[in-house]
Motif scaffolding. Structure first.
Motif, PDB file in Angstrom:
ATOM      1  N   ALA A  29       0.868  -1.189   0.000  1.00 44.83           N
ATOM      2  CA  ALA A  29       0.000   0.000   0.000  1.00 44.83           C
ATOM      3  C   ALA A  29       0.909   1.246   0.000  1.00 44.83           C
ATOM      4  O   ALA A  29       1.818   1.329  -0.822  1.00 44.83           O
ATOM      5  CB  ALA A  29      -0.965  -0.040   1.170  1.00 44.83           C
ATOM      6  N   LEU A 101       6.397  -8.173   5.904  1.00 47.78           N
ATOM      7  CA  LEU A 101       5.621  -9.251   6.514  1.00 47.78           C
ATOM      8  C   LEU A 101       6.426  -9.915   7.619  1.00 47.78           C
ATOM      9  O   LEU A 101       5.901 -10.193   8.701  1.00 47.78           O
ATOM     10  CB  LEU A 101       5.266 -10.287   5.429  1.00 47.78           C
TER      11      LEU A 101
ATOM     12  N   PHE C  20      -0.387  -5.066 -12.501  1.00 43.37           N
ATOM     13  CA  PHE C  20       0.134  -5.068 -11.129  1.00 43.37           C
ATOM     14  C   PHE C  20      -0.420  -6.252 -10.335  1.00 43.37           C
ATOM     15  O   PHE C  20       0.324  -6.983  -9.675  1.00 43.37           O
ATOM     16  CB  PHE C  20      -0.224  -3.740 -10.440  1.00 43.37           C
ATOM     17  N   LYS C  24       1.481  -9.975  -8.712  1.00 40.51           N
ATOM     18  CA  LYS C  24       1.407 -10.513  -7.352  1.00 40.51           C
ATOM     19  C   LYS C  24       0.852 -11.942  -7.333  1.00 40.51           C
ATOM     20  O   LYS C  24       0.771 -12.553  -6.271  1.00 40.51           O
ATOM     21  CB  LYS C  24       0.488  -9.631  -6.486  1.00 40.51           C
ATOM     22  N   GLY C  25       0.388 -12.435  -8.493  1.00 37.81           N
ATOM     23  CA  GLY C  25      -0.178 -13.786  -8.547  1.00 37.81           C
ATOM     24  C   GLY C  25      -1.625 -13.861  -8.083  1.00 37.81           C
ATOM     25  O   GLY C  25      -2.116 -14.934  -7.744  1.00 37.81           O
ATOM     26  N   SER C 100      -7.027 -14.166  -4.981  1.00 34.98           N
ATOM     27  CA  SER C 100      -5.704 -14.443  -4.413  1.00 34.98           C
ATOM     28  C   SER C 100      -5.711 -15.723  -3.592  1.00 34.98           C
ATOM     29  O   SER C 100      -6.741 -16.140  -3.051  1.00 34.98           O
ATOM     30  CB  SER C 100      -5.227 -13.281  -3.566  1.00 34.98           C
ATOM     31  N   ASN C 102      -4.308 -16.107  -0.743  1.00 35.32           N
ATOM     32  CA  ASN C 102      -4.583 -15.806   0.659  1.00 35.32           C
ATOM     33  C   ASN C 102      -6.082 -15.683   0.937  1.00 35.32           C
ATOM     34  O   ASN C 102      -6.570 -16.184   1.939  1.00 35.32           O
ATOM     35  CB  ASN C 102      -3.848 -14.528   1.079  1.00 35.32           C
ATOM     36  N   LEU C 121      -1.005  -1.256   9.276  1.00 36.57           N
ATOM     37  CA  LEU C 121      -1.422  -1.202   7.878  1.00 36.57           C
ATOM     38  C   LEU C 121      -2.930  -1.016   7.705  1.00 36.57           C
ATOM     39  O   LEU C 121      -3.389  -0.674   6.608  1.00 36.57           O
ATOM     40  CB  LEU C 121      -0.939  -2.448   7.132  1.00 36.57           C
ATOM     41  N   ALA C 124      -4.079   2.023   5.936  1.00 41.22           N
ATOM     42  CA  ALA C 124      -4.155   2.134   4.471  1.00 41.22           C
ATOM     43  C   ALA C 124      -5.609   2.116   4.004  1.00 41.22           C
ATOM     44  O   ALA C 124      -5.898   2.473   2.858  1.00 41.22           O
ATOM     45  CB  ALA C 124      -3.380   0.989   3.819  1.00 41.22           C
ATOM     46  N   ARG C 185      -4.776   0.177  -3.245  1.00 41.98           N
ATOM     47  CA  ARG C 185      -4.149   0.322  -1.912  1.00 41.98           C
ATOM     48  C   ARG C 185      -4.883  -0.563  -0.907  1.00 41.98           C
ATOM     49  O   ARG C 185      -4.249  -1.261  -0.114  1.00 41.98           O
ATOM     50  CB  ARG C 185      -4.204   1.789  -1.485  1.00 41.98           C
ATOM     51  N   GLU C 188      -3.901  -4.218  -1.677  1.00 38.44           N
ATOM     52  CA  GLU C 188      -2.543  -4.557  -1.255  1.00 38.44           C
ATOM     53  C   GLU C 188      -2.491  -4.714   0.273  1.00 38.44           C
ATOM     54  O   GLU C 188      -1.862  -5.637   0.794  1.00 38.44           O
ATOM     55  CB  GLU C 188      -1.592  -3.439  -1.709  1.00 38.44           C
ATOM     56  N   ALA C 189      -3.155  -3.801   0.985  1.00 38.81           N
ATOM     57  CA  ALA C 189      -3.152  -3.865   2.453  1.00 38.81           C
ATOM     58  C   ALA C 189      -3.892  -5.118   2.938  1.00 38.81           C
ATOM     59  O   ALA C 189      -3.408  -5.832   3.819  1.00 38.81           O
ATOM     60  CB  ALA C 189      -3.793  -2.607   3.029  1.00 38.81           C
ATOM     61  N   PHE C 192      -1.936  -8.370   2.388  1.00 36.88           N
ATOM     62  CA  PHE C 192      -0.844  -8.443   3.371  1.00 36.88           C
ATOM     63  C   PHE C 192      -1.388  -8.898   4.722  1.00 36.88           C
ATOM     64  O   PHE C 192      -0.809  -9.763   5.388  1.00 36.88           O
ATOM     65  CB  PHE C 192      -0.209  -7.051   3.488  1.00 36.88           C
ATOM     66  N   ASP C 195      -2.346 -12.486   4.741  1.00 35.53           N
ATOM     67  CA  ASP C 195      -1.120 -13.288   4.829  1.00 35.53           C
ATOM     68  C   ASP C 195      -0.677 -13.397   6.286  1.00 35.53           C
ATOM     69  O   ASP C 195      -0.356 -14.486   6.780  1.00 35.53           O
ATOM     70  CB  ASP C 195      -0.033 -12.614   3.978  1.00 35.53           C
TER      71      ASP C 195
ATOM     72  N   LYS D  24       7.498 -18.468 -13.078  1.00 36.30           N
ATOM     73  CA  LYS D  24       6.803 -18.998 -11.908  1.00 36.30           C
ATOM     74  C   LYS D  24       7.680 -19.988 -11.129  1.00 36.30           C
ATOM     75  O   LYS D  24       7.258 -20.479 -10.085  1.00 36.30           O
ATOM     76  CB  LYS D  24       5.519 -19.727 -12.344  1.00 36.30           C
ATOM     77  N   PHE D 192      -2.214 -23.370  -8.718  1.00 38.87           N
ATOM     78  CA  PHE D 192      -2.856 -22.589  -7.658  1.00 38.87           C
ATOM     79  C   PHE D 192      -3.634 -23.517  -6.721  1.00 38.87           C
ATOM     80  O   PHE D 192      -3.560 -23.407  -5.500  1.00 38.87           O
ATOM     81  CB  PHE D 192      -3.799 -21.567  -8.305  1.00 38.87           C
TER      82      PHE D 192
END
Lengths: 206, 206, 206, 206
Positions: A29, A101, C20, C24-25, C100, C102, C121, C124, C185, C188-189, C192, C195, D24, D192
């Motif tokens: 972020a 992290l 973007f 990050k996958g 994702s 996660n 975070l 954010a 943003r 992304e936050a 994280f 995770d 990957k 995945f």
């Protein structure tokens, strides 16, 4: 305002550092902030609210040693955590504060600090010449009252002359060095060692 | 000093290898060192203290088979670990020493060595033609006294003719091959297999 | 059809966001969809079936507030999940829906929602000014009947004024913001923090 | 030999696929092999021993449906695993065989196969329209005798009409599709989902 060559050079170093740090995922972020002290004692520092992996020259501002803005831009609340490190350590010229992290997880799992010992990579830290070293990275509780948090850090550093970095719980890492490059080296080494400790903590507790 | 074409070619291969190895996160901070033996028996090797992902031609130096500098640059303390491998194995032309997380963790979890068997990827190691193979990567205690550490390695290799790599505990991996490219292949395969063993170790111990 | 400047600008932002997010996958295969509301109330949204990391301008279509196609392209079945968020929140101008790892794992491990608290975070997220905050990201069962799923979301949002995102179990995350940039943003936050929670869940249960 | 336009186009697709797959980390060292069936029934396939992330046009060869070389290059021993899939499934035009960490770990942890169900991402597999689906990816013992291994696969496929992929234990994954692009989509989705299953396996067994 017309900035000095020193400022422009430092700003570019911080921009490049941000791109590197973001490539590692350590400033998600718009988190984190970075600074570099110039030869005249003023400090180039990132403004708040920008993504640190995509910094532009305009996202770096100039402050004095007391954290006062010298160019009209508004400094981040955490600026005083940078200036107090520069006051204490005359030899350092950069402070980097990412939100990795690993640092966040370390702060949730270990109580007051994490011990790093018997790693060859400790030699990446300025002044360490053997893996037979032991350092502690202290962990402080997070606090939106930054002067109060800075005071806590000060008290710790009064009692511990040798300290390379500290973690703010649930928040991130502060580390420093005699140049942006050395500070990046400290950061890369510390994050690697945090990763080791986290992975080994899981194994030890199996 | 005017370097030979062979040197310049080897230096470029080491620079490229460093960029690849760093992209995997295997040389954090300024860790690791890489070398390549030239046709005339001299050796191109990285100087110490540089980031291995951003090597410049000037960061590669020339030594003889006894680890003496031939161009006035100062070799790393670990240079003798390279030269002793070149002396023992006349066919090898490259030695790579990264500090990967997996090699570091392996050395903390397994005692004297890690066994790799029943993996198709073992066939990436020179001379192995079936997954029904079993190799051991020995782990040695870290030691800042490099000649003493080199002697320990020598004693092990005297007793074990077939060896593709060794780990120095809390430090990193040494692996070698008949070219920079083959050594990179060994490194990529070994790190993958270390990753497997670490992940499976967690599962086995559940 | 001739698109407006606003549409073309929004389309480019979605293309960039996709690149973007894919880096990050978070959008494996052709999963995910993204949208941005234009000043006139119409909505630019990704068509289905394309890889979101390699979007072309032609892969973005225009719909009205009721999810009707305005340019003859066929909208994804999940479009109504976007339009209902835009109707409810007049200030938001973007909705991002990645898949994702996660978010998927969170939905398998936590039952009806995941609590995020005491993280720096969190700041954010739009409107949060202290780590001493606590948010819940609700988890809804997956359903191929999208109107029924949308209704479930509506009922939840009727009861919870403050909500930054929701997870569809075994599927992915929906998050929103007042611009594509703010929504990125948030994303992304949140990823994280997911995770962190996943890693700490493992530790807590040791 | 002068190659057809179809061959050159397929070769380029395999080169691009290799770069993506390597990014990957799914083809460490020189592992893996890829193929595409041309309109005339001949097959473009990677030669063995090359790094699949850095393929050159010369690293792709042409074979017939019986795995005989048509251009004098030597095919990999595993070529027959590709040709037998093409014979069985008239609609497929590509077979990809990477060595991912997840596929390798899956084969060590699960016995004869891994079940994937209740994931939205299953819809990335050709013909699946709801997350309320259940597929099995079978696992076969590794065998250097490729015709014998191919026979084992044949017997399984005789009994199971619906199959998207299979794993060779300690080795890697085979997956296929009606184009290189669709096969990549299958691969990305399967890896995945393997990642999910591995992470959840750890949680379940805590």
């Amino acid at each position: 305002m017309k900035y000095s060559e020193d400022f422009l050079d430092a700003a570019q170093q911080l921009i490049d550092a941000g791109r590197f740090i973001d490539s590692k995922g350590w400033v998600p972020a718009t988190s984190g902030n970075f600074s570099a002290r110039l030869p005249d004692g003023t400090i180039a520092i990132t403004v708040s609210g920008k993504h640190k992996g995509r910094l532009q020259p305009d996202d770096i501002m100039l402050i004095d040693a007391e954290a006062n803005s010298l160019d009209g831009k508004k400094p981040s609340a955490e600026t005083v955590l940078h200036t107090s490190l520069y006051k204490r350590f005359p030899d350092i010229h950069s402070v980097l504060h990412p939100h990795s992290l690993n640092a966040t997880l370390i702060s949730r799992i270990f109580k007051s600090g994490v011990v790093l010992e018997d790693y060859e990579l400790l030699k990446a830290l300025c002044g360490i010449t053997t893996h037979e070293s032991r350092i502690v990275v202290p962990i402080f509780s997070n606090d939106q009252n930054i002067p109060r948090l800075a005071e806590l850090v000060e008290q710790y550093l009064d009692r511990h002359a040798i300290c390379y970095a500290y973690i703010i719980a649930g928040h991130g890492l502060y580390t420093w060095g005699n140049s942006v490059q050395e500070t990046l080296r400290h950061l890369e080494a510390l994050d690697f060692l945090f990763d080791c400790e986290l992975r080994l903590h899981g194994v030890k507790n199996e």
